[in-house]
Scaffold this motif. Structure first.
Motif, short mmCIF file in Angstrom:
data_model
loop_
_atom_site.label_atom_id
_atom_site.label_comp_id
_atom_site.label_asym_id
_atom_site.label_seq_id
_atom_site.Cartn_x
_atom_site.Cartn_y
_atom_site.Cartn_z
N LEU A 74 0.96 -1.18 -0.08
CA LEU A 74 -0.05 0.06 -0.11
C LEU A 74 0.95 1.09 -0.04
N LEU A 75 1.91 1.25 0.75
CA LEU A 75 2.83 2.29 0.64
C LEU A 75 3.57 2.54 -0.67
N GLY A 76 3.74 1.43 -1.32
CA GLY A 76 4.47 1.60 -2.52
C GLY A 76 3.48 1.96 -3.60
N LEU A 77 2.02 1.67 -3.44
CA LEU A 77 1.10 2.00 -4.59
C LEU A 77 0.78 3.52 -4.13
N ALA A 78 0.77 3.97 -3.04
CA ALA A 78 0.48 5.48 -2.61
C ALA A 78 1.49 6.30 -3.34
N LEU A 79 2.85 5.91 -3.29
CA LEU A 79 3.99 6.29 -3.75
C LEU A 79 4.08 6.43 -5.28
N SER A 80 3.39 5.42 -5.75
CA SER A 80 3.34 5.28 -7.42
C SER A 80 2.26 6.24 -7.75
N VAL A 81 1.21 6.42 -6.95
CA VAL A 81 0.14 7.24 -7.44
C VAL A 81 0.41 8.70 -7.52
N LEU A 82 1.19 9.12 -6.28
CA LEU A 82 1.62 10.55 -5.86
C LEU A 82 2.79 10.91 -7.16
N VAL A 83 3.47 9.93 -7.57
CA VAL A 83 4.39 10.22 -8.76
C VAL A 83 3.62 10.22 -9.83
N GLY A 84 2.83 9.30 -10.31
CA GLY A 84 2.21 8.66 -11.52
C GLY A 84 1.04 9.78 -12.05
N LEU A 85 0.03 10.28 -11.08
CA LEU A 85 -0.75 11.11 -11.60
C LEU A 85 -0.47 12.14 -11.99
N PRO A 86 0.51 13.01 -11.43
CA PRO A 86 1.03 14.50 -11.92
C PRO A 86 1.82 14.56 -13.22
N VAL A 87 2.63 13.12 -13.25
CA VAL A 87 3.44 13.11 -14.22
C VAL A 87 2.36 12.85 -15.41
N GLY A 88 1.27 11.98 -15.49
CA GLY A 88 0.39 11.95 -16.33
C GLY A 88 -0.31 12.97 -16.74
N LEU A 89 -0.97 13.75 -15.77
CA LEU A 89 -1.61 14.88 -16.08
C LEU A 89 -0.74 15.81 -16.87
N LEU A 90 0.50 16.05 -16.57
CA LEU A 90 1.29 16.95 -17.44
C LEU A 90 1.58 16.31 -18.75
N ILE A 91 1.70 14.95 -18.92
CA ILE A 91 1.87 14.61 -20.33
C ILE A 91 0.78 14.51 -21.10
N GLY A 92 -0.46 14.06 -20.62
CA GLY A 92 -1.67 14.20 -21.27
C GLY A 92 -1.95 15.58 -21.88
N ALA A 93 -1.77 16.64 -20.81
CA ALA A 93 -2.41 17.84 -21.34
C ALA A 93 -1.74 18.45 -22.51
N ASN A 94 -0.70 17.86 -22.93
CA ASN A 94 0.14 18.39 -24.17
C ASN A 94 0.17 17.50 -25.11
N GLU A 95 -0.21 17.72 -26.38
CA GLU A 95 0.07 16.80 -27.50
C GLU A 95 1.35 16.36 -27.87
N HIS A 96 2.16 17.69 -27.69
CA HIS A 96 3.68 17.51 -28.07
C HIS A 96 4.35 16.49 -27.11
N ALA A 97 4.12 16.78 -25.63
CA ALA A 97 4.68 15.87 -24.76
C ALA A 97 4.21 14.33 -24.70
N ARG A 98 2.92 14.19 -25.30
CA ARG A 98 2.53 12.66 -25.44
C ARG A 98 3.19 11.89 -26.58
N ARG A 99 3.73 12.81 -27.59
CA ARG A 99 4.31 12.05 -28.83
C ARG A 99 5.95 12.00 -28.12
N SER A 100 6.47 12.97 -27.64
CA SER A 100 7.84 12.95 -27.31
C SER A 100 8.31 12.01 -26.25
N THR A 101 7.22 11.48 -25.27
CA THR A 101 7.41 10.63 -24.30
C THR A 101 7.10 9.30 -24.53
N GLN A 102 6.30 8.89 -25.71
CA GLN A 102 5.96 7.61 -26.02
C GLN A 102 7.14 6.55 -25.82
#
Length: 266
Positions: A74-102
């Motif tokens: 559960l601690l590892g899952l919480a850490l993954s969510v804390l890191v993954g959600l903001p990074v996913g939001l930043l990548i998904g909000a920009n088309e260029h970021a989605r293509r460059s990080t694929q």
């Protein structure tokens, strides 16, 4: 033509009976294998496993090992969510970021975290930190990928509605973006939760830190197949329970979504 009692029963009863029959068949096959090909390796029968499970359930070490593994997962899952959600939001909000990080995302999610175990073991030793790092390396990717995909798939009409009504960023996130994202994000969370438990137990088994994995390792080292089988079965049950918890949480949070109302979240 008369119908059999089972076919005349409600669908819920039929499903329950079919599942019980499947379990009985599985136990019968298990028993036959244990009494046949599995005798030479000391493979326990269902009855012997239940007896060993009852003995272990009366010890504090058994429950302590389970609690340690679940807590690490559960601690590892919480850490993954804390890191993954903001990074996913930043990548998904920009088309260029989605293509460059694929390419980076495709590479990261295909690298098995266990392959990095020797390196992490040297860096962190046989501690809980080792498990947390392994969980993060493996479980963060489905969160990032599903979140970025969810943001990228938000309807342009919803964005125009938010601008037309001059909604604040918070209201756009709460009432427009979040409801569209949650069905995708929950898929990533369910995958990440399963990976978290898997990596927690694997790190304990391979790294030697306290938990269910280490208890399994100790049982195997003294050739106690009965206890080893109980620990393995316990790990499998924990995975089922964890997945069921997220299914129920998804149904509660997304009760309004068609996939949940039609039973698609099961």
């Amino acid at each position: 033509m008369s119908r059999t009692p089972l076919r005349a029963a409600p669908p819920g009863v039929r499903r329950l009976v079919n599942r019980l029959l499947a379990i009985l068949v599985a136990f019968a096959v298990w028993h036959l294998f244990a009494r046949g090909p599995g005798v030479s390796s000391g493979f326990p029968t269902p009855g012997e496993s239940l007896s060993s499970a009852a003995d272990l359930a009366g010890t504090g070490d058994y429950w302590s090992s389970i609690a340690t593994s679940v807590e690490t997962a559960l601690l590892g899952l919480a850490l993954s969510v804390l890191v993954g959600l903001p990074v996913g939001l930043l990548i998904g909000a920009n088309e260029h970021a989605r293509r460059s990080t694929q390419l980076v995302l495709d590479f990261g999610r295909t690298v098995p975290a266990i392959a990095l175990l020797p390196l992490f073991l040297l860096m962190f030793g046989a501690t809980r930190d080792l498990g947390l790092v392994l969980i993060l390396v493996s479980a963060v990717w489905p969160v990032i990928i599903q979140t970025s995909y969810a943001v990228g798939e938000i309807s342009p009409q919803l964005r125009r509605v938010g601008r037309a009504y001059h909604l604040s960023r918070w209201h756009r996130l709460r009432y427009l973006i979040a409801p569209s994202m949650f069905p995708f994000v929950f898929v990533g969370l369910r995958i990440a939760a399963t990976l978290s438990l898997l990596m927690a137990i694997s790190s304990e088994f391979l790294g030697g830190s306290d938990g269910l994995g280490y208890a399994l390792l100790q049982a195997m080292q003294i050739n106690d197949t009965h206890r080893a089988f109980v620990y393995s079965f316990t790990a499998a049950i924990l995975g089922l329970v964890l997945n069921l918890v997220f299914v129920l949480l998804q149904r509660r949070v997304l009760w309004w979504h068609p996939s949940v109302r039609k039973g698609g979240a099961a």
